[in-house]
Design a protein around this motif. Structure first.
Motif, PDB file in Angstrom:
ATOM      1  N   LEU A  69       0.857  -1.177   0.000  1.00 44.26           N
ATOM      2  CA  LEU A  69       0.000   0.000   0.000  1.00 44.26           C
ATOM      3  C   LEU A  69       0.898   1.233   0.000  1.00 44.26           C
ATOM      4  O   LEU A  69       1.847   1.306   0.771  1.00 44.26           O
ATOM      5  N   TYR A  70       0.605   2.197  -0.847  1.00 46.02           N
ATOM      6  CA  TYR A  70       1.446   3.396  -0.906  1.00 46.02           C
ATOM      7  C   TYR A  70       0.586   4.642  -1.111  1.00 46.02           C
ATOM      8  O   TYR A  70      -0.561   4.564  -1.549  1.00 46.02           O
ATOM      9  N   ASP A  71       1.171   5.768  -0.778  1.00 47.92           N
ATOM     10  CA  ASP A  71       0.494   7.053  -0.881  1.00 47.92           C
ATOM     11  C   ASP A  71       0.716   7.614  -2.281  1.00 47.92           C
ATOM     12  O   ASP A  71       1.770   8.197  -2.580  1.00 47.92           O
ATOM     13  N   ALA A  72      -0.266   7.458  -3.152  1.00 46.87           N
ATOM     14  CA  ALA A  72      -0.119   7.875  -4.543  1.00 46.87           C
ATOM     15  C   ALA A  72       0.008   9.389  -4.678  1.00 46.87           C
ATOM     16  O   ALA A  72       0.580   9.887  -5.663  1.00 46.87           O
ATOM     17  N   ASP A  73      -0.507  10.138  -3.714  1.00 42.85           N
ATOM     18  CA  ASP A  73      -0.426  11.599  -3.790  1.00 42.85           C
ATOM     19  C   ASP A  73       1.004  12.102  -3.650  1.00 42.85           C
ATOM     20  O   ASP A  73       1.284  13.263  -3.973  1.00 42.85           O
ATOM     21  N   ARG A  74       1.906  11.256  -3.160  1.00 47.95           N
ATOM     22  CA  ARG A  74       3.283  11.680  -2.925  1.00 47.95           C
ATOM     23  C   ARG A  74       4.254  11.164  -3.982  1.00 47.95           C
ATOM     24  O   ARG A  74       5.466  11.294  -3.829  1.00 47.95           O
ATOM     25  N   ILE A  75       3.732  10.600  -5.076  1.00 46.64           N
ATOM     26  CA  ILE A  75       4.611  10.026  -6.095  1.00 46.64           C
ATOM     27  C   ILE A  75       5.485  11.100  -6.736  1.00 46.64           C
ATOM     28  O   ILE A  75       6.707  10.940  -6.858  1.00 46.64           O
ATOM     29  N   GLU A  76       4.876  12.200  -7.154  1.00 45.79           N
ATOM     30  CA  GLU A  76       5.657  13.260  -7.814  1.00 45.79           C
ATOM     31  C   GLU A  76       6.689  13.847  -6.854  1.00 45.79           C
ATOM     32  O   GLU A  76       7.849  14.073  -7.237  1.00 45.79           O
ATOM     33  N   GLU A  77       6.278  14.079  -5.615  1.00 46.43           N
ATOM     34  CA  GLU A  77       7.212  14.608  -4.620  1.00 46.43           C
ATOM     35  C   GLU A  77       8.371  13.648  -4.385  1.00 46.43           C
ATOM     36  O   GLU A  77       9.539  14.063  -4.301  1.00 46.43           O
ATOM     37  N   THR A  78       8.070  12.352  -4.325  1.00 44.31           N
ATOM     38  CA  THR A  78       9.101  11.337  -4.086  1.00 44.31           C
ATOM     39  C   THR A  78      10.080  11.266  -5.251  1.00 44.31           C
ATOM     40  O   THR A  78      11.297  11.209  -5.062  1.00 44.31           O
ATOM     41  N   ALA A  79       9.556  11.287  -6.476  1.00 46.07           N
ATOM     42  CA  ALA A  79      10.415  11.189  -7.661  1.00 46.07           C
ATOM     43  C   ALA A  79      11.256  12.442  -7.864  1.00 46.07           C
ATOM     44  O   ALA A  79      12.241  12.408  -8.611  1.00 46.07           O
ATOM     45  N   SER A  80      10.897  13.528  -7.192  1.00 46.23           N
ATOM     46  CA  SER A  80      11.628  14.788  -7.349  1.00 46.23           C
ATOM     47  C   SER A  80      12.747  14.958  -6.335  1.00 46.23           C
ATOM     48  O   SER A  80      13.480  15.951  -6.380  1.00 46.23           O
ATOM     49  N   ARG A  81      12.898  14.013  -5.442  1.00 51.02           N
ATOM     50  CA  ARG A  81      13.927  14.127  -4.409  1.00 51.02           C
ATOM     51  C   ARG A  81      15.319  13.943  -5.014  1.00 51.02           C
ATOM     52  O   ARG A  81      15.492  13.299  -6.055  1.00 51.02           O
ATOM     53  N   PRO A  82      16.365  14.455  -4.354  1.00 47.90           N
ATOM     54  CA  PRO A  82      17.739  14.245  -4.840  1.00 47.90           C
ATOM     55  C   PRO A  82      18.102  12.758  -4.854  1.00 47.90           C
ATOM     56  O   PRO A  82      17.501  11.945  -4.135  1.00 47.90           O
ATOM     57  N   ASP A  83      19.096  12.419  -5.645  1.00 50.41           N
ATOM     58  CA  ASP A  83      19.475  11.010  -5.803  1.00 50.41           C
ATOM     59  C   ASP A  83      19.719  10.314  -4.465  1.00 50.41           C
ATOM     60  O   ASP A  83      19.290   9.178  -4.260  1.00 50.41           O
ATOM     61  N   GLY A  84      20.428  10.976  -3.575  1.00 54.69           N
ATOM     62  CA  GLY A  84      20.781  10.352  -2.309  1.00 54.69           C
ATOM     63  C   GLY A  84      19.611  10.087  -1.381  1.00 54.69           C
ATOM     64  O   GLY A  84      19.757   9.358  -0.396  1.00 54.69           O
ATOM     65  N   GLU A  85      18.450  10.652  -1.698  1.00 50.44           N
ATOM     66  CA  GLU A  85      17.273  10.484  -0.843  1.00 50.44           C
ATOM     67  C   GLU A  85      16.202   9.591  -1.467  1.00 50.44           C
ATOM     68  O   GLU A  85      15.169   9.336  -0.846  1.00 50.44           O
ATOM     69  N   LEU A  86      16.436   9.109  -2.674  1.00 43.97           N
ATOM     70  CA  LEU A  86      15.382   8.416  -3.411  1.00 43.97           C
ATOM     71  C   LEU A  86      14.969   7.097  -2.770  1.00 43.97           C
ATOM     72  O   LEU A  86      13.778   6.773  -2.710  1.00 43.97           O
ATOM     73  N   VAL A  87      15.940   6.301  -2.308  1.00 51.62           N
ATOM     74  CA  VAL A  87      15.606   4.999  -1.718  1.00 51.62           C
ATOM     75  C   VAL A  87      14.748   5.180  -0.473  1.00 51.62           C
ATOM     76  O   VAL A  87      13.697   4.538  -0.317  1.00 51.62           O
ATOM     77  N   GLU A  88      15.177   6.061   0.413  1.00 53.28           N
ATOM     78  CA  GLU A  88      14.432   6.283   1.644  1.00 53.28           C
ATOM     79  C   GLU A  88      13.082   6.929   1.341  1.00 53.28           C
ATOM     80  O   GLU A  88      12.080   6.614   2.002  1.00 53.28           O
ATOM     81  N   ALA A  89      13.027   7.783   0.342  1.00 52.69           N
ATOM     82  CA  ALA A  89      11.763   8.428  -0.018  1.00 52.69           C
ATOM     83  C   ALA A  89      10.758   7.403  -0.540  1.00 52.69           C
ATOM     84  O   ALA A  89       9.562   7.474  -0.236  1.00 52.69           O
ATOM     85  N   GLN A  90      11.247   6.426  -1.318  1.00 49.52           N
ATOM     86  CA  GLN A  90      10.335   5.397  -1.822  1.00 49.52           C
ATOM     87  C   GLN A  90       9.847   4.508  -0.685  1.00 49.52           C
ATOM     88  O   GLN A  90       8.698   4.065  -0.686  1.00 49.52           O
ATOM     89  N   ARG A  91      10.707   4.259   0.286  1.00 50.59           N
ATOM     90  CA  ARG A  91      10.259   3.499   1.456  1.00 50.59           C
ATOM     91  C   ARG A  91       9.196   4.271   2.241  1.00 50.59           C
ATOM     92  O   ARG A  91       8.262   3.682   2.783  1.00 50.59           O
ATOM     93  N   GLU A  92       9.351   5.586   2.285  1.00 49.88           N
ATOM     94  CA  GLU A  92       8.437   6.397   3.088  1.00 49.88           C
ATOM     95  C   GLU A  92       7.021   6.398   2.535  1.00 49.88           C
ATOM     96  O   GLU A  92       6.060   6.498   3.304  1.00 49.88           O
ATOM     97  N   ILE A  93       6.857   6.317   1.207  1.00 47.73           N
ATOM     98  CA  ILE A  93       5.495   6.357   0.668  1.00 47.73           C
ATOM     99  C   ILE A  93       4.784   5.012   0.813  1.00 47.73           C
ATOM    100  O   ILE A  93       3.576   4.930   0.578  1.00 47.73           O
ATOM    101  N   ILE A  94       5.530   3.961   1.172  1.00 45.01           N
ATOM    102  CA  ILE A  94       4.893   2.668   1.435  1.00 45.01           C
ATOM    103  C   ILE A  94       4.270   2.715   2.824  1.00 45.01           C
ATOM    104  O   ILE A  94       4.944   3.016   3.807  1.00 45.01           O
ATOM    105  N   LEU A  95       2.996   2.428   2.919  1.00 43.33           N
ATOM    106  CA  LEU A  95       2.238   2.598   4.146  1.00 43.33           C
ATOM    107  C   LEU A  95       2.178   1.309   4.955  1.00 43.33           C
ATOM    108  O   LEU A  95       2.268   0.203   4.405  1.00 43.33           O
ATOM    109  N   ASP A  96       2.022   1.472   6.269  1.00 49.59           N
ATOM    110  CA  ASP A  96       1.906   0.348   7.188  1.00 49.59           C
ATOM    111  C   ASP A  96       0.491  -0.228   7.109  1.00 49.59           C
ATOM    112  O   ASP A  96      -0.476   0.442   7.493  1.00 49.59           O
TER     113      ASP A  96
END
Length: 291
Positions: A69-96
Motif C-alpha cells: 500500500l502506498y500514498d499515490a499523492d506523494r509520487i511526484e514529490e518522491t520522484a523529485s527528491r535528490p538522488d541520495g534520498e530516493l531509496v528512503e523516499a520510496q520506502r516512506e510512501i509505502i504505508l503500514d
C-alpha cells in the motif's frame, strides 16, 4: 485495474518507441506480428489466485510476490527528491497495512478488506519496509517501480587440505571487502550510488549468517554473533523471521495473491455498463502486421 502494465496488441502500430524508451530494456519487438511485447506478469494466472509462471518454476525459490500500500499523492514529490534520498523516499510512501488510519482511509477509498489482509501478509512488505533488506532497481530513473532486490552474498567458501578434508576459510562468510560484487557497483544498481544503503543491507545479511551459524554449528562464539546482530540493528527474533521467510517459507508465504475483484476495480475508473459493452471474450482476429 490490477496495476499490471500491458502493451495493447490491437493499438500497437509497431513504431518501437516504447522499446527504445524503456530504461529497463524489457519491451521487445515481435518481428512476426509487428507488435511490441513485454512481460504480462501472467495476469490470467493472478486472476485465478496463482503465482506467475516464472515465480512458480524458479528453482532457487528466490522470487516473492505481495501487495504494497502506498500514498499515490506523494509520487511526484518522491520522484523529485535528490538522488541520495530516493531509496528512503520510496520506502516512506509505502504505508503500514496494520496502522488503523491507513486501513480506514484505504477502505474509504474503496479498497476491499481482502486486499488489505493480503498487504498485511505480504512478504515484499517485510523485505522492503520492515527489515529494509530489499532495494529498488535504479531509483535514479525515478520510475518508482514496485520491484525490489536483495543484494547477493557469496556462498560459504572452503579449501581442500592436503589430507583431503575441507577446511573453512578464515573469512568463510565473505565480508564487505570480499563481496561477490563491489559495493560501489551494487550501489550504482540499487541505491543511486549511495553506498551506505547497500552496506546497511549487507551488514544485516552477514549478521544473520553469523547468528544462524553460531546457533546451528557452534563454530562462531554466540557473543560475537549477538554483537553482529546488534550492530546490524536487528534482534534474534527478526533474524529468525528473515531466515524462515528466506529459506523455509511455504508457497503460500512466498506468494500472497489478493483477489483481483475486477468488478470493484472497474467501478473506480469507468461505468461498468459501458465497460461491459466494449469487452468480449477475446480478440476476434489475431494481432498481425499492418494498420
Amino acid at each position: 485495474e490490477d496495476g499490471i502494465v500491458l502493451v495493447s496488441q490491437e493499438k500497437c502500430q509497431g513504431w518501437r518507441m516504447c522499446v527504445s524508451g524503456c530504461p529497463y530494456k524489457k519491451v521487445y519487438f515481435n518481428w512476426e506480428t509487428g507488435k511490441a511485447e513485454k512481460c504480462i506478469l501472467c495476469y490470467p494466472r493472478l486472476e485465478t489466485g496463482q503465482a506467475p509462471a516464472c515465480m512458480h518454476s524458479c528453482v532457487g525459490k528466490i522470487r516473492y510476490l505481495g501487495v504494497l500500500l502506498y500514498d499515490a499523492d506523494r509520487i511526484e514529490e518522491t520522484a523529485s527528491r535528490p538522488d541520495g534520498e530516493l531509496v528512503e523516499a520510496q520506502r516512506e510512501i509505502i504505508l503500514d497495512p496494520f496502522e488503523p488510519e491507513v486501513i480506514r482511509q484505504a477502505m474509504a477509498l474503496g479498497l476491499d478488506k481482502k486486499v488489505i489482509e493480503a498487504a498485511q501478509k505480504s512478504p515484499v512488505y517485510k523485505y522492503v519496509k520492515q527489515w529494509r533488506l530489499a532495494l529498488p532497481l535504479h531509483p535514479e530513473w525515478r520510475t518508482l517501480p514496485m520491484l525490489f532486490y536483495v543484494p547477493p552474498l557469496l556462498p560459504v567458501t572452503a579449501t581442500l587440505s592436503q589430507q583431503g578434508h575441507y577446511e573453512l576459510e578464515k573469512d568463510f562468510f565473505s565480508s564487505l571487502e570480499s563481496a561477490r560484487l563491489p559495493i560501489r557497483y551494487m550501489a550504482s544498481l540499487f541505491a543511486a550510488g549511495d553506498e551506505t544503503m547497500v552496506v546497511a543491507v549487507y551488514t544485516k545479511l552477514l549478521a544473520g549468517r553469523m547468528f544462524k551459524r553460531s546457533e546451528t554449528v557452534g563454530d562462531i562464539p554466540m557473543d560475537k554473533a549477538d554483537q553482529a546482530v546488534g550492530d546490524a540493528q536487528l534482534t534474534p527474533g527478526e533474524v529468525e523471521d528473515i531466515y524462515r521467510l528466506t529459506a523455509l517459507a511455504s508457497f503460500d508465504e512466498m506468494f500472497v495473491i489478493p483477489p483481483m475483484l475486477r468488478e470493484v476495480a472497474i467501478e473506480m475508473g469507468v461505468d461498468p455498463h459501458e465497460f461491459q459493452e466494449e469487452r468480449g471474450a477475446g480478440f476476434v482476429q489475431l494481432p498481425s502486421r499492418g494498420l
